[in-house]
Design a protein around this motif. Structure first.
Motif, PDB file in Angstrom:
ATOM      1  N   LYS A 166       8.361   3.993  -2.144  1.00  9.51           N
ATOM      2  CA  LYS A 166       8.940   3.155  -1.087  1.00  9.51           C
ATOM      3  C   LYS A 166       9.728   1.996  -1.683  1.00  9.51           C
ATOM      4  O   LYS A 166      10.799   1.642  -1.192  1.00  9.51           O
ATOM      5  CB  LYS A 166       7.831   2.633  -0.168  1.00  9.51           C
ATOM      6  CG  LYS A 166       7.197   3.711   0.700  1.00  9.51           C
ATOM      7  CD  LYS A 166       6.073   3.138   1.560  1.00  9.51           C
ATOM      8  CE  LYS A 166       5.433   4.226   2.405  1.00  9.51           C
ATOM      9  NZ  LYS A 166       4.295   3.699   3.222  1.00  9.51           N
ATOM     10  N   MET A 167       9.200   1.414  -2.738  1.00  6.36           N
ATOM     11  CA  MET A 167       9.900   0.303  -3.377  1.00  6.36           C
ATOM     12  C   MET A 167      11.178   0.794  -4.050  1.00  6.36           C
ATOM     13  O   MET A 167      12.230   0.147  -3.959  1.00  6.36           O
ATOM     14  CB  MET A 167       8.988  -0.376  -4.394  1.00  6.36           C
ATOM     15  CG  MET A 167       9.592  -1.624  -5.014  1.00  6.36           C
ATOM     16  SD  MET A 167       8.404  -2.519  -6.039  1.00  6.36           S
ATOM     17  CE  MET A 167       9.447  -3.871  -6.626  1.00  6.36           C
ATOM     18  N   ALA A 168      11.104   1.950  -4.715  1.00  2.00           N
ATOM     19  CA  ALA A 168      12.275   2.502  -5.384  1.00  2.00           C
ATOM     20  C   ALA A 168      13.397   2.790  -4.397  1.00  2.00           C
ATOM     21  O   ALA A 168      14.585   2.638  -4.715  1.00  2.00           O
ATOM     22  CB  ALA A 168      11.899   3.767  -6.144  1.00  2.00           C
ATOM     23  N   ALA A 169      13.032   3.201  -3.183  1.00  2.00           N
ATOM     24  CA  ALA A 169      14.028   3.534  -2.161  1.00  2.00           C
ATOM     25  C   ALA A 169      14.813   2.304  -1.696  1.00  2.00           C
ATOM     26  O   ALA A 169      15.877   2.442  -1.084  1.00  2.00           O
ATOM     27  CB  ALA A 169      13.349   4.199  -0.974  1.00  2.00           C
ATOM     28  N   MET A 170      14.305   1.111  -2.016  1.00  2.00           N
ATOM     29  CA  MET A 170      14.983  -0.124  -1.600  1.00  2.00           C
ATOM     30  C   MET A 170      16.124  -0.508  -2.532  1.00  2.00           C
ATOM     31  O   MET A 170      16.943  -1.360  -2.200  1.00  2.00           O
ATOM     32  CB  MET A 170      13.954  -1.272  -1.548  1.00  2.00           C
ATOM     33  CG  MET A 170      12.820  -1.044  -0.560  1.00  2.00           C
ATOM     34  SD  MET A 170      11.474  -2.253  -0.760  1.00  2.00           S
ATOM     35  CE  MET A 170      12.327  -3.786  -0.371  1.00  2.00           C
TER      36      MET A 170
END
Length: 261
Positions: A166-170
């Protein structure tokens, strides 16, 4: 065994090292011999522990059935990895946002970033994070550092899992430097660990350019999780030239291959 026979067996091993598998029907056509002759060659090479026979052909023996620990990986192909890291760093430009993957090969990239200005580095690798912090505290690195957080894998010194995804998708990286555990022409790039592979896939989806860093020991190996297909890859950096049998497909897919010298 005649010299011709030994040459044929060598060709079979070369094909295995590149593709990970061979089919008897294809070998019959390529070597212009009977299927009985091919089966004999495969039996002899299996007895020598050079391949594993399967129905209709043979597959490459994967001596590394599971991912080695970080400490073990660190000492493997160290010279080749340094050359690959230096070549990768030459692609980084001032003001870039880059993702540095887990692995001892991408780690070498950091050592050659000292002359780059205003970089933003994303990573899920603990060793990469520690090295970046060390360089920044010594004024050897100019830029910002973001750790992609989540579940910590102590054996491999990295962060993975759904929170990390989820963090990488930001984030959107200009260049994603990706580590792999296997690369073949038919299946693209793969990883031992599905969670690590899934995280790398998420990063690739948001990156403008994907750069695979691999030494030649990964050629012809297919591991558990497919990270990406060739259509998702822009550049491959290795210590050797691209296998001749791959060159036409790489050109068709627009993949640039860099041999690090």
């Amino acid at each position: 065994m005649s010299l011709v026979g030994e040459e044929r067996k060598s060709i079979i091993l070369d094909m295995l090292n590149l593709e990970g598998q061979v089919k008897t029907i294809d070998l019959v056509k390529k070597l212009n011999v009977s299927s009985e002759t091919i089966r004999r060659y495969l039996e002899e090479q299996e007895d020598e522990n050079r391949l594993k026979r399967v129905y209709g052909g043979a597959v490459k023996i994967n001596l590394g059935g599971e991912e080695p620990s970080y400490l073990k990986r660190e000492v493997l192909y160290s010279e080749e990895k340094q050359r690959i890291g230096k070549a990768a760093a030459s692609l980084v430009e001032d003001n870039d946002v880059i993702f540095i993957d887990d692995g001892t090969t991408p780690l070498q990239l950091i050592r050659f970033l000292m002359n780059k200005n205003n970089l933003t580095v994303l990573t899920m690798s603990m060793p990469a994070l520690h090295l970046l912090i060390e360089y920044k505290n010594k004024d050897l690195f100019s830029g910002e550092i973001y750790l992609i957080g989540g579940k910590v894998n102590a054996t491999h010194s990295r962060v993975t899992g759904s929170i990390a995804e989820k963090m990488a998708a930001m984030f959107h990286a200009d260049k994603a430097f990706i580590s792999i555990d296997g690369i073949v022409l038919s299946n693209g790039i793969t990883s031992f660990d599905a969670e690590r592979g899934q995280l790398a896939s998420r990063v690739i989806e948001n990156a403008k350019q994907t750069i695979v860093m691999t030494d030649s020991s990964k050629f012809g190996l297919t591991q558990l999780y497919r990270i990406a297909d060739w259509r998702d890859i822009d550049i491959v950096i290795s210590e050797v030239e691209a296998p001749k049998d791959w060159q036409e497909t790489l050109e068709e897919r627009g993949v640039v291959w860099i041999a690090a010298k």
